[in-house]
Design a protein around this motif. Structure first.
Motif: not given
Length: 342
Positions: A130-148
């Protein structure tokens, strides 16, 4: 800046403020720049006229100065548009920075919480998954924000480059006469001052041209015809001028041609070529045979003397122009020719 230069600049600034107060002109930046050039001795086309407006006692000085020297050269459209674009872009960047900051903060909190769970002596496989999935989602959100944010910054750089070019074109337009497209009084002033500063050892002449009987033509045929004549004359001057010459219109039917690197005799010949070009302009095909026949011009020519100001050079050329008109119009007069005739 040296102390002497600073003291001089300060004294000129004080003189400008005193002049603004005496003339009852508000100390706005545009008026301050105009008066500073006048006080500093930039005796060009504009500064000479400023002195006349200040001393002739005809009407409100501030209103006349604004109408003649500031309003025609103001072009705030490009600046206003650039400011609007920048404010909009900054608002978007601010929003994206907040989103990236929030995404990074959430990711940091998730990492801290995950670290606490992963530090336990026994790990639950389901909880770990569960934590791996949550961290993966959180990491994707950071990447998406950085790319934007990165995309927005790249777009901002591109937009700033375009805006800079637009402002440059806007500034250039303030140096040109809107009716004819040739240099206006400010553009001629700039050209003359640059030539005098860059090549003081080279000869420099000016030709002042008036269209003969233009007021009669304008009154008889109307301003639209008069404007068309001004355009045709400007085209004739441009066609007959050399690549190094600067053709401008200072207002009304008065034109000025700056002849760089040209002594008086050659300037006289060049001006006579311009006179012939104006006389040969095909007005009939441009405006119709029923409107008018032909147009001629009178020209005065003067060469810059060592240590002479622009104002004095133009005054001598203007006196030659007067001599050309008094001698019958449709001719060129220079100081040498005027002296011979006298």
């Amino acid at each position: 800046m040296s102390k002497a230069a600073f003291d001089l600049s300060q004294s000129q600034g004080d003189a400008v403020l005193a002049l603004l107060e005496r003339a009852r002109v508000p100390p706005l930046p545009a008026f301050y720049r105009l008066f500073f050039d006048y006080v500093a001795g930039a005796k060009g086309l504009m500064a000479e006229r400023v002195g006349t407006v200040l001393t002739d006692g005809k009407g409100a000085v501030g209103e006349r100065l604004y109408t003649e020297f500031i309003a025609p050269y103001e072009n705030s459209e490009a600046l206003d548009q650039a400011l609007g674009q920048m404010l909009s872009r900054l608002a978007t960047l601010d929003r994206l920075l907040v989103e990236r900051s929030e995404a990074s903060a959430r990711h940091s909190r998730s990492l801290a919480e995950a670290g606490g769970h992963f530090g336990a002596e026994r790990l639950d496989a389901g909880l770990l998954r569960e934590w791996v999935q949550r961290l993966e989602v959180s990491h994707k959100l950071v990447l998406r924000a950085n790319m934007a944010l990165a995309g927005e910054l790249a777009e901002a750089h591109r937009e700033l480059a375009v805006t800079k070019a637009e402002i440059g074109r806007s500034r250039e337009s303030t140096l040109r006469d809107p009716l004819t497209g040739i240099a206006n009084r400010a553009g001629l002033d700039l050209a003359l001052n640059r030539l005098m500063a860059q090549s003081p050892e080279h000869p420099l002449s000016v030709a002042l041209l008036d269209i003969d009987h233009f007021k009669t033509l304008n009154d008889g045929y109307g301003h639209p015809v008069g404007d068309q004549v001004l355009r045709i004359v400007s085209h004739a001057l441009l066609a007959s001028a050399r690549a190094s010459d600067i053709v401008g219109r200072t207002g009304g039917d008065e034109f000025v041609v700056v002849l760089a690197g040209t002594a008086l005799a050659a300037a006289y010949d060049a001006a006579d070529g311009m006179r012939q070009a104006v006389a040969a302009a095909d007005l009939a095909s441009a405006m119709g045979t029923d409107i008018l026949g032909g147009v001629t011009a009178s020209i005065g020519v003067a060469e810059l003397e060592p240590g002479e100001s622009i104002a004095h050079l133009l005054d001598r050329a203007d006196r030659c122009l007067y001599r050309a008109k008094q001698s019958g119009r449709n001719r060129v007069a220079s100081l040498a020719v005027a002296a011979d005739a006298a």
